[in-house]
Design an enzyme around this catalytic site. Sequence first.
Site, PDB file in Angstrom:
ATOM      1  N   GLU A  64     -16.156   4.348   4.185  1.00  0.00           N
ATOM      2  CA  GLU A  64     -14.749   4.544   3.838  1.00  0.00           C
ATOM      3  C   GLU A  64     -14.590   5.534   2.697  1.00  0.00           C
ATOM      4  OE1 GLU A  64     -12.597   0.854   3.415  1.00  0.00           O
ATOM      5  OE2 GLU A  64     -13.395   0.114   5.308  1.00  0.00           O
ATOM      6  N   LYS A  88      -0.345   3.533   4.879  1.00  0.00           N
ATOM      7  CA  LYS A  88      -0.619   3.300   3.459  1.00  0.00           C
ATOM      8  C   LYS A  88       0.195   4.318   2.658  1.00  0.00           C
ATOM      9  CE  LYS A  88      -3.392   0.095   4.974  1.00  0.00           C
ATOM     10  NZ  LYS A  88      -4.710   0.121   5.554  1.00  0.00           N
ATOM     11  N   HIS A 144      -7.169   4.691   2.634  1.00  0.00           N
ATOM     12  CA  HIS A 144      -6.604   4.583   1.282  1.00  0.00           C
ATOM     13  C   HIS A 144      -6.785   5.842   0.434  1.00  0.00           C
ATOM     14  CE1 HIS A 144      -5.687   0.325   1.780  1.00  0.00           C
ATOM     15  NE2 HIS A 144      -6.803   0.273   2.483  1.00  0.00           N
ATOM     16  N   ASN A 179       0.824  -1.217   0.000  1.00  0.00           N
ATOM     17  CA  ASN A 179       0.000   0.000   0.000  1.00  0.00           C
ATOM     18  C   ASN A 179       0.858   1.266   0.000  1.00  0.00           C
ATOM     19  OD1 ASN A 179      -2.444  -1.604   0.371  1.00  0.00           O
ATOM     20  ND2 ASN A 179      -1.739  -1.886   2.469  1.00  0.00           N
ATOM     21  N   HIS A 198     -14.078  -1.980   6.436  1.00  0.00           N
ATOM     22  CA  HIS A 198     -12.927  -2.745   6.916  1.00  0.00           C
ATOM     23  C   HIS A 198     -13.258  -3.559   8.180  1.00  0.00           C
ATOM     24  CE1 HIS A 198      -8.797  -3.088   8.720  1.00  0.00           C
ATOM     25  NE2 HIS A 198      -8.475  -3.272   7.461  1.00  0.00           N
ATOM     26  N   ASP A 250     -13.407   6.619   7.313  1.00  0.00           N
ATOM     27  CA  ASP A 250     -12.121   5.915   7.403  1.00  0.00           C
ATOM     28  C   ASP A 250     -11.465   6.130   6.043  1.00  0.00           C
ATOM     29  OD1 ASP A 250     -10.089   4.025   7.013  1.00  0.00           O
ATOM     30  OD2 ASP A 250     -11.055   2.513   8.264  1.00  0.00           O
ATOM     31  N   SER A 275     -11.066  -0.729   0.705  1.00  0.00           N
ATOM     32  CA  SER A 275      -9.738  -1.343   0.666  1.00  0.00           C
ATOM     33  C   SER A 275      -9.637  -2.560  -0.248  1.00  0.00           C
ATOM     34  CB  SER A 275      -9.291  -1.716   2.082  1.00  0.00           C
ATOM     35  OG  SER A 275     -10.227  -2.587   2.675  1.00  0.00           O
TER      36      SER A 275
HETATM   37  C1  LIG Z   1      -5.378  -0.706   6.764  1.00  0.00           C
HETATM   38  C2  LIG Z   1      -6.729  -0.253   7.174  1.00  0.00           C
HETATM   39  C3  LIG Z   1      -7.064  -0.047   8.512  1.00  0.00           C
HETATM   40  C4  LIG Z   1      -6.137  -0.437   9.622  1.00  0.00           C
HETATM   41  O1  LIG Z   1      -5.078   0.433   9.713  1.00  0.00           O
HETATM   42  P1  LIG Z   1      -3.716  -0.063  10.384  1.00  0.00           P
HETATM   43  O2  LIG Z   1      -3.021   1.193  10.711  1.00  0.00           O
HETATM   44  O3  LIG Z   1      -3.021  -0.880   9.360  1.00  0.00           O
HETATM   45  O4  LIG Z   1      -4.096  -0.857  11.594  1.00  0.00           O
HETATM   46  C5  LIG Z   1      -8.303   0.467   8.821  1.00  0.00           C
HETATM   47  N1  LIG Z   1      -9.191   0.753   7.853  1.00  0.00           N
HETATM   48  C6  LIG Z   1      -8.915   0.529   6.550  1.00  0.00           C
HETATM   49  C7  LIG Z   1      -9.945   0.863   5.523  1.00  0.00           C
HETATM   50  C8  LIG Z   1      -7.682   0.009   6.179  1.00  0.00           C
HETATM   51  O5  LIG Z   1      -7.425  -0.241   4.893  1.00  0.00           O
END
Ligand SMILES: *Cc1c(COP(=O)(O)O)cnc(C)c1O
Length: 387
Positions: free
Chosen positions: A168, A232, A200, A43, A129, A197, A172
């Site tokens: 999101e 990421k 990405h 990522n 996620h 969230d 992801s």
């Molecule tokens: C990777 C991810 C997370 C978790 O984040 P980390 O810092 O890796 O624990 C949470 N939400 C989404 C959408 C992700 O892709």
Amino acid sequence: MPFNLCLAEREALGLRRRLPAIDKVTGRQLFSADKCYLNFAGNDYLGFSLAPELIKAADAAAREFGVGAVASPLVVGYQAIHRQLESELADWLGLEAVMLFSSGFSANQAVIKALLTKEHLLWQDRLNHASLQEAGMLSPARMRRFAHNDMAQLAKQLKPKAGLIVSEGVFSMDGDQGDWQGLSALSDQTNNWLMIDDAHGLGVLGKQGRGTLSEQGVAADKVHIHMGTFGKALGVSGAFIGGSQLLIDYLHNHARSYVYSTHLPPPQAAAILAAVRLAQTADEQREQLQARIQQFRAGAANLPLQLLLSNTAIQPLLLGKELVGDEQATLNLSNRLREQGFWVGAIRPPTVPKGSSRLRITLSAAHSQTDIAALLQALQESVRSEA
Ligand SMILES: *Cc1c(COP(=O)(O)O)cnc(C)c1O
């Protein structure tokens, strides 16, 4: 033995996971068992994990502040480098206040557990996620899931002033974006809070890489809770929650994975700060990434595979015809690519819904045009020999 540790069932279904033994990985390459692969599974969208600015910052901070934070934030672990990072991050994203977490997983869990009681409702996109889904399941709130990006269905589920809607920025496993105009309109109309969230989207989308909301022209203050990760596009690891000062003050008191956890190591905070600065001027890397995405999509459209509607660095490919979503065939295809020197993840349930196993190809500004062309060629050959 009081526990059932048997993995035979997963094994039989082709769903058992094993940790791959990676020796070293960057945005572009990966080394394992003395072989070098092109990495299409990470990522590191902008190639920041190897950026000299970040490495230098981490190195200098280790010398100045040491390698550990020494304590949790409310004890004595919250230091000048953390405050500086929070302040610049908040300015960049147009937020009143932010707080840092060790991981996105713990940030999502902390917020949902700290805010929602059994009197509340929690609405989640079905493809959110695992960290969000699990937080919802553990929370005493009643959780409702709406079909992916289905605003009409969400509108029917919503009750006024009853809780939190979570979705999101960029999904992801699918790479498409949430409908943030739609979500913010529904949040306004029903007086429910809204959480994004943007793991990405941060760094990659929007003006100066501010993320999905900026990309879609939605003002930051339309969203009550902002979450983003540093693992990421920012190339490090860790996460933040942002919003009003009132919200952040509340979470300083009630977010258990914040209060009872050692704060981020200073070298990590310094590297993230360097990444935040770099991201704001990384238009060249963002353009490069866009060019790779276009190149990949144009080539993949000619393959007998199902390309999903994604304009981001996440480009899932499902097998065609009767093999759509087939777990074993997807795994075989990814193994065939690996034999040819391409590392591509085969994503299977429970990470994605049953019957939707896929190759999750992720692109990076660190990839060259030749890298993408080689991947497309290998896909073509692997699919032919699979059929
Ligand atoms: C990777 C991810 C997370 C978790 O984040 P980390 O810092 O890796 O624990 C949470 N939400 C989404 C959408 C992700 O892709």
